[in-house]
Design a protein around this motif. Structure first.
Motif, PDB file in Angstrom:
ATOM      1  N   LYS A 120       0.769  -1.208  -0.052  1.00  0.00           N
ATOM      2  CA  LYS A 120       0.137  -0.024   0.028  1.00  0.00           C
ATOM      3  C   LYS A 120       0.738   1.181   0.114  1.00  0.00           C
ATOM      4  O   LYS A 120       0.247   2.278  -0.205  1.00  0.00           O
ATOM      5  CB  LYS A 120      -0.941   0.026   1.209  1.00  0.00           C
ATOM      6  N   LYS A 121       2.295   1.261   0.235  1.00  0.00           N
ATOM      7  CA  LYS A 121       2.888   2.476   0.184  1.00  0.00           C
ATOM      8  C   LYS A 121       3.597   2.537  -1.289  1.00  0.00           C
ATOM      9  O   LYS A 121       4.121   3.661  -1.404  1.00  0.00           O
ATOM     10  CB  LYS A 121       4.326   2.022   1.159  1.00  0.00           C
ATOM     11  N   LEU A 122       3.274   1.718  -2.043  1.00  0.00           N
ATOM     12  CA  LEU A 122       4.093   1.864  -3.598  1.00  0.00           C
ATOM     13  C   LEU A 122       3.092   2.530  -4.310  1.00  0.00           C
ATOM     14  O   LEU A 122       1.961   2.540  -4.591  1.00  0.00           O
ATOM     15  CB  LEU A 122       4.182   0.377  -3.924  1.00  0.00           C
ATOM     16  N   SER A 123       3.975   3.276  -5.213  1.00  0.00           N
ATOM     17  CA  SER A 123       3.081   4.189  -6.325  1.00  0.00           C
ATOM     18  C   SER A 123       3.610   3.678  -7.733  1.00  0.00           C
ATOM     19  O   SER A 123       4.374   2.981  -7.837  1.00  0.00           O
ATOM     20  CB  SER A 123       3.342   5.628  -5.980  1.00  0.00           C
ATOM     21  N   LEU A 124       2.845   4.060  -8.809  1.00  0.00           N
ATOM     22  CA  LEU A 124       3.546   4.034 -10.230  1.00  0.00           C
ATOM     23  C   LEU A 124       4.647   4.631 -10.282  1.00  0.00           C
ATOM     24  O   LEU A 124       5.504   3.995 -10.916  1.00  0.00           O
ATOM     25  CB  LEU A 124       2.355   4.685 -10.927  1.00  0.00           C
ATOM     26  N   ARG A 125       5.055   5.719  -9.539  1.00  0.00           N
ATOM     27  CA  ARG A 125       6.361   6.247  -9.736  1.00  0.00           C
ATOM     28  C   ARG A 125       7.437   5.316  -9.230  1.00  0.00           C
ATOM     29  O   ARG A 125       8.639   5.051  -9.704  1.00  0.00           O
ATOM     30  CB  ARG A 125       6.292   7.588  -8.819  1.00  0.00           C
ATOM     31  N   HIS A 126       7.386   4.431  -8.334  1.00  0.00           N
ATOM     32  CA  HIS A 126       8.146   3.499  -7.681  1.00  0.00           C
ATOM     33  C   HIS A 126       8.248   2.589  -8.695  1.00  0.00           C
ATOM     34  O   HIS A 126       9.725   1.932  -9.095  1.00  0.00           O
ATOM     35  CB  HIS A 126       7.704   2.668  -6.576  1.00  0.00           C
ATOM     36  N   LEU A 127       7.334   1.971  -9.539  1.00  0.00           N
ATOM     37  CA  LEU A 127       7.505   1.187 -10.700  1.00  0.00           C
ATOM     38  C   LEU A 127       8.343   1.638 -11.867  1.00  0.00           C
ATOM     39  O   LEU A 127       9.104   1.244 -12.461  1.00  0.00           O
ATOM     40  CB  LEU A 127       6.124   0.677 -11.196  1.00  0.00           C
ATOM     41  N   LEU A 128       8.021   3.088 -12.458  1.00  0.00           N
ATOM     42  CA  LEU A 128       8.671   3.753 -13.094  1.00  0.00           C
ATOM     43  C   LEU A 128       9.934   3.822 -13.107  1.00  0.00           C
ATOM     44  O   LEU A 128      10.902   3.583 -13.888  1.00  0.00           O
ATOM     45  CB  LEU A 128       8.124   4.974 -13.530  1.00  0.00           C
ATOM     46  N   THR A 129      10.326   4.159 -11.806  1.00  0.00           N
ATOM     47  CA  THR A 129      12.154   4.140 -11.478  1.00  0.00           C
ATOM     48  C   THR A 129      12.566   2.989 -10.853  1.00  0.00           C
ATOM     49  O   THR A 129      13.744   3.059 -10.471  1.00  0.00           O
ATOM     50  CB  THR A 129      12.021   5.454 -10.570  1.00  0.00           C
ATOM     51  N   MET A 130      11.787   1.778 -10.906  1.00  0.00           N
ATOM     52  CA  MET A 130      12.497   0.627 -10.412  1.00  0.00           C
ATOM     53  C   MET A 130      12.817   0.824  -8.838  1.00  0.00           C
ATOM     54  O   MET A 130      14.133   0.449  -8.561  1.00  0.00           O
ATOM     55  CB  MET A 130      13.383  -0.080 -11.077  1.00  0.00           C
ATOM     56  N   THR A 131      12.237   1.375  -7.931  1.00  0.00           N
ATOM     57  CA  THR A 131      12.303   1.392  -6.578  1.00  0.00           C
ATOM     58  C   THR A 131      11.276   0.869  -5.747  1.00  0.00           C
ATOM     59  O   THR A 131      11.499   1.326  -4.457  1.00  0.00           O
ATOM     60  CB  THR A 131      12.713   3.207  -6.339  1.00  0.00           C
TER      61      THR A 131
END
Length: 343
Positions: A120-131
């Motif tokens: 629940k802490k993850l965003s699409l930005r985390h996926l985009l930046t592989m973080t």
């Protein structure tokens, strides 16, 4: 998802159109590019193409190993950079939430029962930046030992979302192809079309790209991390569009604001490849800023904004060991282009 258009398609091959000019028209010494061509023929037996585009004009083009202007290249992980651009288009059209949208909310109906609470802490930005912090393994040359287990699974999205999360690694870059595939699934969910059908409507058709193929996942999503096939000219056209603020022939195809973020370093990456933006590598070669779409075997689209130039290399992708063409840029190409365009 819409199934009106096939995910894998390769119409009759034709020579993709791109405006052409001579190197001399821009003050470039063609003999230097011919020297690179000779080196490739002697030292890069797996190379398939080498193209130079400046100011949207194709100045130099060579093919090897039986490949031609009509041949499709297996882009491998350079596919990721296309997935990023498609997500940006979908976000700008309001079909996919912003990059700060929760991964949990985007995939709420597909979340497995056993998932890490940190999801629940993850965003699409985390996926985009592989973080994202999903537990994964990555080798020094971007090899991913777990990728075969992922590919053997019949439910790729559930597999990716069910991976354990190392909470202290959230925000730290780790090369992870499952993150990229989740982006493709987000496009499917938001637009009702697989990424390939969406690309053909909003990216490929505006760029005049027709001869293409993109492989699907078992669930029918376009593979977000690999699987796209394009001609070298079409790779170059895409690269120029990205470098030109998303514009092509007086039309804006990719949102300019998205590109400003995607092609800038968002997180510290790996020294051998560069820092990372939104599914693009970024850095400097010979003090010249670049953004790079990179795939295994040597599938590369280099953007050099300071030189208004795009350089494409493609090679046989079915290799375990390969020779990077980056040295050709360092030793032979960039310094000459800098002397011509920067004085």
């Amino acid at each position: 998802m819409s199934h009106q258009q096939s995910i894998l398609q390769s119409p009759t091959a034709s020579s993709p159109y791109i405006q052409r000019a001579r190197p001399l028209d821009y003050g470039i010494d063609a003999s230097i590019l011919d020297r690179v061509d000779q080196i490739i023929r002697k030292q890069y037996p797996k190379m398939r193409s080498f193209l130079l585009v400046h100011d949207g004009q194709l100045l130099y083009e060579r093919y090897y190993g039986g490949h031609t202007v009509q041949s499709l290249n297996d882009l491998r992980s350079a596919t990721k950079s296309f997935t990023s651009m498609l997500l940006g288009i979908a976000v700008s059209r309001g079909e996919v939430p912003s990059v700060d949208a929760s991964v949990y909310d985007v995939f709420r109906q597909l979340i497995p029962a056993q998932t890490h609470p940190a999801l629940k802490k993850l965003s699409l930005r985390h996926l985009l930046t592989m973080t994202s912090g999903f537990a994964w393994q990555t080798g020094k040359k971007l090899g991913e030992p777990l990728i075969h287990r992922f590919h053997r699974n019949r439910q790729w999205v559930r597999y990716a979302l069910s991976l354990p999360i190392v909470q202290q690694d959230i925000g730290t870059f780790q090369y992870r192809s499952t993150d990229s595939h989740l982006l493709s699934a987000a496009i499917s969910k938001g637009t009702g079309m697989d990424a390939y059908a969406y690309a053909r409507l909003h990216l490929f058709e505006p760029l005049g790209i027709q001869h293409t193929a993109w492989s699907p996942s078992p669930e029918g999503h376009s593979m977000g991390h690999v699987g796209l096939h394009l001609t070298s000219r079409d790779m170059a056209k895409f690269g120029h569009c990205c470098m030109n603020d998303g514009n092509w022939q007086n039309s804006n195809i990719i949102p300019t604001e998205w590109l400003k973020e995607a092609l800038q370093p968002q997180v510290k990456g790996y020294p051998a490849f560069g820092d990372y933006g939104y599914q693009w590598w970024t850095g400097k070669i010979n003090e010249t800023t670049y953004a790079l779409a990179h795939g295994h075997g040597g599938q590369q689209i280099y953007l050099f904004p300071q030189l208004n130039s795009v350089i494409v290399f493609t090679a046989d992708s079915k290799v375990s060991r390969w020779k990077s063409p980056r040295v050709l840029l360092e030793r032979h190409i960039l310094n000459h282009l800098k002397s011509v365009f920067q004085g």
